[in-house]
Enzyme design. Sequence first.
Site, short mmCIF file in Angstrom:
data_model
loop_
_atom_site.label_atom_id
_atom_site.label_comp_id
_atom_site.label_asym_id
_atom_site.label_seq_id
_atom_site.Cartn_x
_atom_site.Cartn_y
_atom_site.Cartn_z
N SER A 52 6.59 -32.73 -43.66
CA SER A 52 6.90 -34.06 -44.20
C SER A 52 5.61 -34.73 -44.65
O SER A 52 4.52 -34.43 -44.15
CB SER A 52 7.57 -34.92 -43.12
OG SER A 52 7.59 -36.28 -43.49
N LYS A 81 5.37 -33.18 -37.38
CA LYS A 81 5.26 -32.63 -38.73
C LYS A 81 3.80 -32.27 -39.07
O LYS A 81 3.55 -31.34 -39.84
CB LYS A 81 5.81 -33.63 -39.74
CG LYS A 81 7.33 -33.84 -39.63
CD LYS A 81 8.09 -32.53 -39.84
CE LYS A 81 9.59 -32.72 -39.88
NZ LYS A 81 10.33 -31.50 -40.22
N TYR A 84 7.68 -38.13 -34.40
CA TYR A 84 8.21 -37.29 -35.46
C TYR A 84 7.10 -36.91 -36.44
O TYR A 84 6.97 -35.74 -36.83
CB TYR A 84 9.33 -38.03 -36.19
CG TYR A 84 9.84 -37.35 -37.45
CD1 TYR A 84 10.82 -36.37 -37.37
CD2 TYR A 84 9.34 -37.69 -38.70
CE1 TYR A 84 11.29 -35.72 -38.52
CE2 TYR A 84 9.80 -37.06 -39.85
CZ TYR A 84 10.77 -36.09 -39.75
OH TYR A 84 11.23 -35.46 -40.89
#
Length: 276
Positions: A167, A184, A180
């Site tokens: 991401s 990534k 999160y």
Amino acid sequence: MSFTKSRFLAVGQQCVKMASRAASGGKLAGKVAVVTASTDGIGLAIARRLGQDGAKVVISSRKEKNVQRALQELQGENLDVTGMVCHVGKAEDRKNLIQHAVDKYGGLDILVSNAAANPAFGPMLDTTESAWDKIFDTNVKAAFFLAKDAVPHMEKRGAGSVVFVSSIGGYVPFELLGPYSVSKTALLGLVKAMAPQCGRLNIRVNGIAPGIIKTRFSEAIWKNEGPLKEQLAQIPLSRLGEPEDCAGPVSFLCSDDAAYITGETIVMSGGMLSRL
């Protein structure tokens, strides 16, 4: 030559190339691919594109109804696709998914690890240990062990391609998606760490780092005018990405067009800043 005429000719040439690929079975003809979390959004778009480019594709989801819905959709487009339920956090499910591809199609050439979880939203220091564990178990640990299960089958075929879906948050963390984003970032490192050993087996390991893509995951942004306007101001192309914007680069990375590319992550963010 006018811009309009030159543009018309360029489009015509592109159509000829696409028709030529289709006639020859596509640039991924003969390849077998597994794509996780592939019944909607980015994963579904990737599965569809790999199928359109000639691959036989195994899709998966945690829910049977989602698998069946996506299978009906993709098979209705005359794509060679099968699927099964897979919770990537479960070792047995991961092994069964890979084995299903081998049993159904005779081998494995491509793995796209797209599954991710994010049970935490808010200030990073408010993250619970259970949420942290869930994020890293799904987004990083499961991705690695899925690839580990896939590599021996690729080695038997003499080559292979692994693509991890990271991401833009891996480069520039989202403040309210701290854990999160860190997971990534870890995938960016996983790509680099796996590439040398896999490269000696003629297996390439790469990644993609999507920006803000119009999916259910980003609904809070694109369904609200304020956040949408704020994000668009940071995107030089002045639009959010579509799932299909991720699919083409993945197909490229899995094809012979990218035969000398490994250990790299392609950013597709519309121009958003993407450096650590």
